[in-house]
Enzyme design. Structure first.
Site, mmCIF file in Angstrom:
data_model
loop_
_atom_site.group_PDB
_atom_site.id
_atom_site.type_symbol
_atom_site.label_atom_id
_atom_site.label_comp_id
_atom_site.label_asym_id
_atom_site.label_seq_id
_atom_site.Cartn_x
_atom_site.Cartn_y
_atom_site.Cartn_z
ATOM 1 N N ASP A 2 0.827 -1.201 0.000
ATOM 2 C CA ASP A 2 0.000 0.000 0.000
ATOM 3 C C ASP A 2 0.866 1.259 0.000
ATOM 4 O OD1 ASP A 2 -2.293 1.483 0.061
ATOM 5 O OD2 ASP A 2 -2.655 1.225 2.200
ATOM 6 N N GLY A 5 -0.050 5.257 -4.543
ATOM 7 C CA GLY A 5 -0.742 6.480 -4.960
ATOM 8 C C GLY A 5 -0.197 7.687 -4.213
ATOM 9 N N TRP A 7 2.717 7.965 -2.756
ATOM 10 C CA TRP A 7 4.114 8.186 -3.171
ATOM 11 C C TRP A 7 4.144 9.067 -4.425
ATOM 12 C CZ3 TRP A 7 7.157 7.415 -7.433
ATOM 13 C CH2 TRP A 7 8.536 7.389 -7.240
ATOM 14 N N ARG A 15 -0.912 8.694 -10.468
ATOM 15 C CA ARG A 15 -0.904 7.518 -9.575
ATOM 16 C C ARG A 15 -0.178 6.327 -10.203
ATOM 17 N NH1 ARG A 15 -4.152 7.106 -5.331
ATOM 18 N NH2 ARG A 15 -4.360 4.876 -5.680
ATOM 19 N N HIS A 19 2.510 3.197 -9.051
ATOM 20 C CA HIS A 19 2.409 1.741 -9.227
ATOM 21 C C HIS A 19 3.646 1.215 -9.964
ATOM 22 C CE1 HIS A 19 -1.485 1.732 -7.497
ATOM 23 N NE2 HIS A 19 -2.091 2.333 -8.498
ATOM 24 N N SER A 48 -10.185 -7.733 -5.435
ATOM 25 C CA SER A 48 -11.508 -7.824 -6.066
ATOM 26 C C SER A 48 -12.189 -6.452 -6.046
ATOM 27 C CB SER A 48 -12.402 -8.803 -5.295
ATOM 28 O OG SER A 48 -11.693 -9.943 -4.893
ATOM 29 N N GLU A 49 -11.827 -5.622 -5.066
ATOM 30 C CA GLU A 49 -12.473 -4.311 -4.913
ATOM 31 C C GLU A 49 -11.780 -3.231 -5.762
ATOM 32 O OE1 GLU A 49 -11.608 -6.254 -2.122
ATOM 33 O OE2 GLU A 49 -13.667 -7.017 -2.072
ATOM 34 N N ARG A 53 -11.796 1.376 -8.919
ATOM 35 C CA ARG A 53 -10.931 2.547 -9.139
ATOM 36 C C ARG A 53 -11.198 3.150 -10.526
ATOM 37 N NH1 ARG A 53 -5.310 2.230 -5.939
ATOM 38 N NH2 ARG A 53 -6.207 1.436 -4.032
ATOM 39 N N LEU A 113 12.081 -20.031 -4.243
ATOM 40 C CA LEU A 113 11.067 -19.160 -3.616
ATOM 41 C C LEU A 113 9.779 -19.270 -4.426
ATOM 42 C CD1 LEU A 113 10.314 -16.560 -1.764
ATOM 43 C CD2 LEU A 113 10.910 -15.262 -3.777
ATOM 44 N N LEU A 170 -6.376 -5.571 7.457
ATOM 45 C CA LEU A 170 -6.010 -6.611 6.483
ATOM 46 C C LEU A 170 -6.618 -6.360 5.103
ATOM 47 C CD1 LEU A 170 -6.146 -9.917 8.569
ATOM 48 C CD2 LEU A 170 -4.126 -8.771 7.647
ATOM 49 N N SER A 171 -7.684 -5.564 5.035
ATOM 50 C CA SER A 171 -8.307 -5.239 3.742
ATOM 51 C C SER A 171 -8.559 -6.460 2.860
ATOM 52 C CB SER A 171 -7.472 -4.201 2.980
ATOM 53 O OG SER A 171 -7.391 -3.011 3.712
HETATM 54 C C1 FPP Z 1 -2.131 -0.028 -3.239
HETATM 55 O O1 FPP Z 1 -1.627 1.278 -3.182
HETATM 56 C C2 FPP Z 1 -1.520 -0.731 -4.335
HETATM 57 C C3 FPP Z 1 -2.190 -1.298 -5.375
HETATM 58 C C4 FPP Z 1 -3.664 -1.267 -5.513
HETATM 59 C C5 FPP Z 1 -1.473 -1.930 -6.465
HETATM 60 C C6 FPP Z 1 -0.248 -2.672 -6.039
HETATM 61 C C7 FPP Z 1 0.525 -2.955 -7.235
HETATM 62 C C8 FPP Z 1 1.862 -2.898 -7.297
HETATM 63 C C9 FPP Z 1 2.784 -2.681 -6.178
HETATM 64 C C10 FPP Z 1 2.500 -3.116 -8.566
HETATM 65 C C11 FPP Z 1 2.775 -4.555 -8.769
HETATM 66 C C12 FPP Z 1 1.638 -5.079 -9.463
HETATM 67 C C13 FPP Z 1 1.657 -5.606 -10.637
HETATM 68 C C14 FPP Z 1 0.712 -5.074 -11.612
HETATM 69 C C15 FPP Z 1 2.603 -6.709 -10.950
HETATM 70 P P1 FPP Z 1 -2.641 2.476 -3.363
HETATM 71 O O2 FPP Z 1 -2.785 2.770 -4.815
HETATM 72 O O3 FPP Z 1 -3.911 2.172 -2.649
HETATM 73 O O4 FPP Z 1 -1.874 3.643 -2.639
HETATM 74 P P2 FPP Z 1 -2.508 4.854 -1.824
HETATM 75 O O5 FPP Z 1 -3.166 4.251 -0.607
HETATM 76 O O6 FPP Z 1 -1.314 5.685 -1.470
HETATM 77 O O7 FPP Z 1 -3.459 5.559 -2.740
#
Ligand code: FPP
Length: 230
Positions: A2, A5, A7, A15, A19, A48-49, A53, A113, A170-171
């Site tokens: 998490d 976005g 960052w 956003r 990612h 799933s949620e 977005r 792994l 845990l979301s």
């Molecule tokens: C949550 O951060 C993150 C995600 C919904 C996506 C996680 C995906 C990656 C780390 C990339 C790796 C994935 C792939 C496609 C291989 P957020 O967007 O909710 O962040 P925020 O809470 O700061 O808005």
């Protein structure tokens, strides 16, 4: 994973740039886990949620996944990483589904792994699909049967669950499997979660006493837990 976005927002970037940096952070984390002898790493890449977005972010994440697979699979394979995707594939496009299957095939012989990437995944979905599978086969729904029918049955329950980004929940991740996991919450945003942060989490874990319902005295005496009732 998490915090991508936030960052990006801190740097006035879209956003998706967060990612994209999240993929780099994942790559670094996988290598660090291989180097430290971790045998199973499970990451939550798309819930799933997350379909709720903005469409641009959803399609961006699908594109990132496709790009990351094409780029990373050879190196993952060289490092002995077996990649598995966990989640509902029905909801994914054919090209994404093919990409997942190809990556799994290319790395299936590796055993250093197991990297399970939860994609279009939810803990509730997994429990429900496992129960539905048992019911369809007319099998009794017991704890051990459910364990075997879960989409993550190929790896043991996690010892340690790490959530970055400062939230303490845990979301819908590993709802069944995290029953006795140690939970580590980091305020770092996922793109900033580096080797030192991983080591801090592993050091914290090493100091935990895991009792699995027993008393401290039993644990210290080295008594094995009673087998779980089915
Ligand atoms: C949550 O951060 C993150 C995600 C919904 C996506 C996680 C995906 C990656 C780390 C990339 C790796 C994935 C792939 C496609 C291989 P957020 O967007 O909710 O962040 P925020 O809470 O700061 O808005």
């Amino acid at each position: 994973m998490d915090g991508n976005g936030r960052w990006a927002r801190q740097r006035l970037l879209p956003r998706l740039a967060g990612h994209s940096q999240g993929v780099e952070s994942l790559r670094r984390c996988v290598r660090a886990c291989v180097a430290r002898g971790v045998r199973a790493l499970t990451v939550f890449a798309f819930s799933s949620e997350n379909w709720g977005r903005p469409a641009e972010e959803v399609s961006g994440l699908m594109g990132l996944l496709a790009k990351a697979l094409a780029r990373e699979v050879p190196e993952l394979s060289r490092d002995g990483v077996c990649v598995r995707f966990v989640g509902d594939r029905e909801g994914l496009s054919e090209s994404v589904r093919n990409g997942l299957a190809q990556a799994e095939r290319a790395t299936q012989g590796n055993s250093r792994l197991v990297l399970s990437v939860c994609f279009n995944y939810g803990g509730r979905w997994d429990i429900a699909q496992a129960a539905a599978a048992l019911a369809a086969r007319g099998e009794p729904i017991t704890e051990s049967a459910l364990c075997g029918a879960l989409a993550l049955a190929h790896v043991p329950d996690p010892d340690l669950v790490i959530r970055t980004g400062g939230e303490k929940r845990l979301s819908n991740f590993l709802l069944w499997q995290a029953a006795y996991s140690e939970l580590f919450f980091s305020d770092l945003l996922w793109p900033d979660f580096d080797e030192a942060a991983l080591d801090a989490a592993l050091d914290w874990y090493a100091g935990r006493e895991r009792r699995f319902g027993r008393t401290s005295e039993q644990v210290r005496a080295g008594l094995e837990p009673e087998p779980l009732r089915a």
